[in-house]
Motif scaffolding. Structure first.
Motif, mmCIF file in Angstrom:
data_model
loop_
_atom_site.group_PDB
_atom_site.id
_atom_site.type_symbol
_atom_site.label_atom_id
_atom_site.label_comp_id
_atom_site.label_asym_id
_atom_site.label_seq_id
_atom_site.Cartn_x
_atom_site.Cartn_y
_atom_site.Cartn_z
ATOM 1 N N UNK A 139 1.934 11.883 -9.745
ATOM 2 C CA UNK A 139 0.704 11.950 -8.953
ATOM 3 C C UNK A 139 1.044 12.182 -7.483
ATOM 4 N N UNK A 140 0.055 12.654 -6.757
ATOM 5 C CA UNK A 140 0.206 12.828 -5.318
ATOM 6 C C UNK A 140 0.265 11.448 -4.660
ATOM 7 N N UNK A 141 1.199 11.263 -3.740
ATOM 8 C CA UNK A 141 1.412 9.952 -3.132
ATOM 9 C C UNK A 141 0.164 9.425 -2.425
ATOM 10 N N UNK A 142 -0.694 10.318 -1.950
ATOM 11 C CA UNK A 142 -1.855 9.854 -1.181
ATOM 12 C C UNK A 142 -2.939 9.220 -2.039
ATOM 13 N N UNK A 143 -2.852 9.337 -3.381
ATOM 14 C CA UNK A 143 -3.853 8.693 -4.223
ATOM 15 C C UNK A 143 -3.212 7.667 -5.162
ATOM 16 N N UNK A 144 -1.914 7.440 -5.045
ATOM 17 C CA UNK A 144 -1.224 6.545 -5.970
ATOM 18 C C UNK A 144 -1.722 5.099 -5.841
ATOM 19 N N UNK A 145 -1.919 4.607 -4.628
ATOM 20 C CA UNK A 145 -2.391 3.232 -4.443
ATOM 21 C C UNK A 145 -3.799 3.051 -5.013
ATOM 22 N N UNK A 146 -4.633 4.040 -4.826
ATOM 23 C CA UNK A 146 -5.993 3.981 -5.375
ATOM 24 C C UNK A 146 -5.952 3.878 -6.901
ATOM 25 N N UNK A 147 -5.090 4.676 -7.538
ATOM 26 C CA UNK A 147 -4.972 4.623 -8.995
ATOM 27 C C UNK A 147 -4.428 3.270 -9.448
ATOM 28 N N UNK A 148 -3.451 2.765 -8.724
ATOM 29 C CA UNK A 148 -2.856 1.471 -9.062
ATOM 30 C C UNK A 148 -3.902 0.360 -9.028
#
Length: 261
Positions: free
Chosen positions: A138-147
């Motif tokens: 995944x793109x790093x800029x949305x990884x925290x949101x997915x987590x």
């Protein structure tokens, strides 16, 4: 400025992406800008490479987390820039669960749940369904949101973890080989045999624009397939033409295909 003959090489539905990609190339060549794209499918990658080759002062590189990645991010830059050491903005979303139903989840289940969170497809790279879980690039800029927000996949409760791309585990691609004898090498004829459907039924998704040959939309059922062609029909899956052989005594073509499982 867009070269007038560029559109002649691409499908009408691809024009928006062609415009965008050509802008990246022009800005890299004229204004020395560097562009890191979102994830591109193989067709978009081909378009971007083709356009970059038209500009003598621009080059483009691709990265998707592993050497055989299908979906990759592009790095468009002036030819004096070197991508070595660049941050490609890639991370791995690891998904696991204690629920036994988790083992029956498929690629489409993970994709649907991620997109259901409002994530654009262009932010997601390859998804690898493993024996004990799933690794999605995944793109790093949305990884925290997915987590924080991905808690269920197809009504199965899951846990997530963000990993560095170096820890990516890749699912080995498997092909179910099929030996066919067909009346012609037409797209509709081979596709109907691969998917065990009547030729009349296979026409609907092709004419509706839901078929891609080598990742390019193909709406002509009579298009001729050849060795190496990749065919994807939405809702049915993908297959690759491995080999087209000679004719049988009855005048039919021998074709070997690999169906992705």
């Amino acid at each position: 400025m867009m070269q007038p003959d560029i559109y002649n090489h691409f499908h009408r539905d691809e024009r928006d992406f062609v415009d965008k990609a050509w802008e990246w190339v022009e800005h890299a060549g004229q204004y020395h800008e560097v562009k890191l794209t979102d994830f591109l499918d193989p067709r978009q990658r081909y378009i971007l490479e083709s356009l970059a080759h038209r500009h003598p002062d621009v080059h483009v590189f691709f990265e998707g987390g592993h050497p055989d990645a299908e979906r990759t991010r592009g790095w468009v830059a002036p030819d004096y820039r070197d991508p070595a050491g660049e941050d490609w903005g890639l991370q791995v979303l690891s998904v696991t669960s204690g629920d036994q139903k988790f083992l029956a989840l498929e690629h489409g289940d993970y994709m649907g749940s991620i997109l259901g969170l409002g994530i654009k497809r262009s932010k997601i790279g390859d998804i690898h369904v493993l024996e004990d879980g799933c690794h999605a690039v995944v793109s790093a800029d949305i990884s925290s949101y997915l987590h924080l927000n991905l808690s269920q996949v197809h009504r199965v409760h899951v846990m997530t973890e963000i990993l560095s791309v170096e820890k990516l585990r890749v699912k080995e691609t498997k092909l179910q080989e099929m030996d066919l004898t067909v009346a012609s090498l037409r797209l509709d004829g081979i596709s109907s045999d691969v998917h065990r459907m009547s030729r009349a039924k296979i026409l609907d998704p092709i004419k509706a624009g839901r078929c891609r040959v080598n990742w390019k939309v193909e709406e002509d059922p009579s298009a001729i397939l050849s060795d190496g062609d990749m065919v994807s029909i939405q809702g049915l899956g993908r297959f690759k033409v491995l080999e087209t052989g000679g004719l049988t005594k009855k005048g039919r073509y021998r074709v070997k295909v690999g169906k992705y499982t």
